[in-house]
Write a protein that holds these residues in place. Structure first.
Motif, PDB file in Angstrom:
ATOM      1  N   VAL A  89       0.603  -1.172  -0.098  1.00  0.00           N
ATOM      2  CA  VAL A  89       0.009   0.193   0.030  1.00  0.00           C
ATOM      3  C   VAL A  89       0.813   1.332   0.249  1.00  0.00           C
ATOM      4  O   VAL A  89       1.946   1.317   0.498  1.00  0.00           O
ATOM      5  N   PRO A  90       0.553   2.215  -0.525  1.00  0.00           N
ATOM      6  CA  PRO A  90       1.204   3.642  -0.520  1.00  0.00           C
ATOM      7  C   PRO A  90       1.264   4.403   0.734  1.00  0.00           C
ATOM      8  O   PRO A  90       2.079   5.430   0.816  1.00  0.00           O
ATOM      9  N   THR A  91       0.563   4.173   1.728  1.00  0.00           N
ATOM     10  CA  THR A  91       0.674   4.949   2.961  1.00  0.00           C
ATOM     11  C   THR A  91       0.577   4.219   3.941  1.00  0.00           C
ATOM     12  O   THR A  91       0.028   3.063   4.308  1.00  0.00           O
ATOM     13  N   LEU A  92       1.067   4.667   5.275  1.00  0.00           N
ATOM     14  CA  LEU A  92       0.883   3.845   6.736  1.00  0.00           C
ATOM     15  C   LEU A  92      -0.263   3.923   7.076  1.00  0.00           C
ATOM     16  O   LEU A  92      -0.809   2.635   7.745  1.00  0.00           O
ATOM     17  N   GLN A  93      -1.305   4.817   6.725  1.00  0.00           N
ATOM     18  CA  GLN A  93      -2.472   4.701   7.422  1.00  0.00           C
ATOM     19  C   GLN A  93      -3.235   3.505   6.590  1.00  0.00           C
ATOM     20  O   GLN A  93      -4.114   2.640   7.089  1.00  0.00           O
ATOM     21  N   GLU A  94      -3.129   3.190   5.245  1.00  0.00           N
ATOM     22  CA  GLU A  94      -3.531   2.154   4.619  1.00  0.00           C
ATOM     23  C   GLU A  94      -3.007   1.052   5.205  1.00  0.00           C
ATOM     24  O   GLU A  94      -3.918  -0.149   5.358  1.00  0.00           O
ATOM     25  N   ALA A  95      -1.868   0.817   5.730  1.00  0.00           N
ATOM     26  CA  ALA A  95      -1.148  -0.486   6.168  1.00  0.00           C
ATOM     27  C   ALA A  95      -2.049  -0.752   7.400  1.00  0.00           C
ATOM     28  O   ALA A  95      -2.264  -1.992   7.702  1.00  0.00           O
ATOM     29  N   ARG A  96      -2.208   0.299   8.348  1.00  0.00           N
ATOM     30  CA  ARG A  96      -2.680  -0.011   9.474  1.00  0.00           C
ATOM     31  C   ARG A  96      -4.274  -0.514   9.239  1.00  0.00           C
ATOM     32  O   ARG A  96      -4.659  -1.380  10.111  1.00  0.00           O
ATOM     33  N   ASP A  97      -5.048   0.108   8.233  1.00  0.00           N
ATOM     34  CA  ASP A  97      -6.341  -0.230   8.145  1.00  0.00           C
ATOM     35  C   ASP A  97      -6.294  -1.869   7.577  1.00  0.00           C
ATOM     36  O   ASP A  97      -7.085  -2.668   7.907  1.00  0.00           O
ATOM     37  N   ILE A  98      -5.297  -2.165   6.638  1.00  0.00           N
ATOM     38  CA  ILE A  98      -5.380  -3.569   6.430  1.00  0.00           C
ATOM     39  C   ILE A  98      -5.177  -4.533   7.602  1.00  0.00           C
ATOM     40  O   ILE A  98      -5.775  -5.526   7.465  1.00  0.00           O
ATOM     41  N   VAL A  99      -4.169  -4.173   8.259  1.00  0.00           N
ATOM     42  CA  VAL A  99      -3.840  -4.927   9.510  1.00  0.00           C
ATOM     43  C   VAL A  99      -5.131  -5.174  10.385  1.00  0.00           C
ATOM     44  O   VAL A  99      -5.375  -6.244  10.695  1.00  0.00           O
ATOM     45  N   GLU A 100      -5.798  -4.101  10.461  1.00  0.00           N
ATOM     46  CA  GLU A 100      -7.016  -4.154  11.227  1.00  0.00           C
ATOM     47  C   GLU A 100      -8.191  -5.015  10.673  1.00  0.00           C
ATOM     48  O   GLU A 100      -8.857  -5.890  11.286  1.00  0.00           O
ATOM     49  N   MET A 101      -8.333  -4.970   9.234  1.00  0.00           N
ATOM     50  CA  MET A 101      -9.093  -5.975   8.556  1.00  0.00           C
ATOM     51  C   MET A 101      -8.703  -7.110   8.601  1.00  0.00           C
ATOM     52  O   MET A 101      -9.753  -8.186   8.986  1.00  0.00           O
ATOM     53  N   GLU A 102      -7.568  -7.473   8.446  1.00  0.00           N
ATOM     54  CA  GLU A 102      -7.021  -8.797   8.733  1.00  0.00           C
ATOM     55  C   GLU A 102      -7.226  -9.526   9.970  1.00  0.00           C
ATOM     56  O   GLU A 102      -7.512 -10.567  10.227  1.00  0.00           O
ATOM     57  N   ASP A 103      -7.011  -8.544  11.209  1.00  0.00           N
ATOM     58  CA  ASP A 103      -7.499  -9.169  12.325  1.00  0.00           C
ATOM     59  C   ASP A 103      -8.890  -9.600  12.592  1.00  0.00           C
ATOM     60  O   ASP A 103      -9.253 -10.567  13.152  1.00  0.00           O
ATOM     61  N   ILE A 104      -9.582  -8.720  12.281  1.00  0.00           N
ATOM     62  CA  ILE A 104     -11.191  -8.599  12.179  1.00  0.00           C
ATOM     63  C   ILE A 104     -11.581 -10.343  11.640  1.00  0.00           C
ATOM     64  O   ILE A 104     -12.233 -11.061  11.837  1.00  0.00           O
ATOM     65  N   GLU A 105     -10.812 -10.358  10.307  1.00  0.00           N
ATOM     66  CA  GLU A 105     -11.109 -11.675   9.600  1.00  0.00           C
ATOM     67  C   GLU A 105     -10.555 -12.969  10.410  1.00  0.00           C
ATOM     68  O   GLU A 105     -11.250 -13.943  10.556  1.00  0.00           O
ATOM     69  N   ARG A 106      -9.381 -12.764  11.085  1.00  0.00           N
ATOM     70  CA  ARG A 106      -8.945 -13.748  11.797  1.00  0.00           C
ATOM     71  C   ARG A 106      -9.963 -14.128  13.080  1.00  0.00           C
ATOM     72  O   ARG A 106     -10.079 -15.261  13.499  1.00  0.00           O
TER      73      ARG A 106
END
Length: 110
Positions: A89-106
């Protein structure tokens, strides 16, 4: 290497070093990081190629197999230029969002 811990997320960055050395340092420190979600901040690398990003594929696979998120951050390489299994991803905020979404999926067992 610079480690910034935010909950179960560690942002890894490095100043004034080659991408190859960054990867080597990451592999050397991996045992300490393997139980946390990782975001690699590559924004400081002015000359980054898709090949450089793909060099993180093996460690990304290992980390995701361990049940953790592994996201690369760079605005120099398009996500279209790397394998689909890599999160770029191009920004740190988008990276945080991806991690948050993957945590929810897990948490939901998806």
């Amino acid at each position: 290497m610079i480690f910034t811990k935010e909950g179960s997320l560690i942002i890894v960055s490095q100043e004034e070093i080659s991408i190859e050395r960054f990867l080597q340092n990451l592999e050397n420190e991996y045992a300490k990081l393997k139980n946390d979600n990782l975001v690699l901040d590559l924004l400081g690398f002015s000359k980054l190629t898709p090949y450089n990003v793909i060099s993180f594929l093996e460690i990304a696979r290992k980390h995701k197999k361990n049940g953790q998120s592994f996201v690369l951050v760079s605005d120099k390489v398009s996500y279209d230029d790397v394998p689909e299994e890599m999160s770029l991803v191009p920004t740190l905020q988008e990276a945080r969002d991806i991690v948050e979404m993957e945590d929810i999926e897990r948490d939901l067992g998806l």
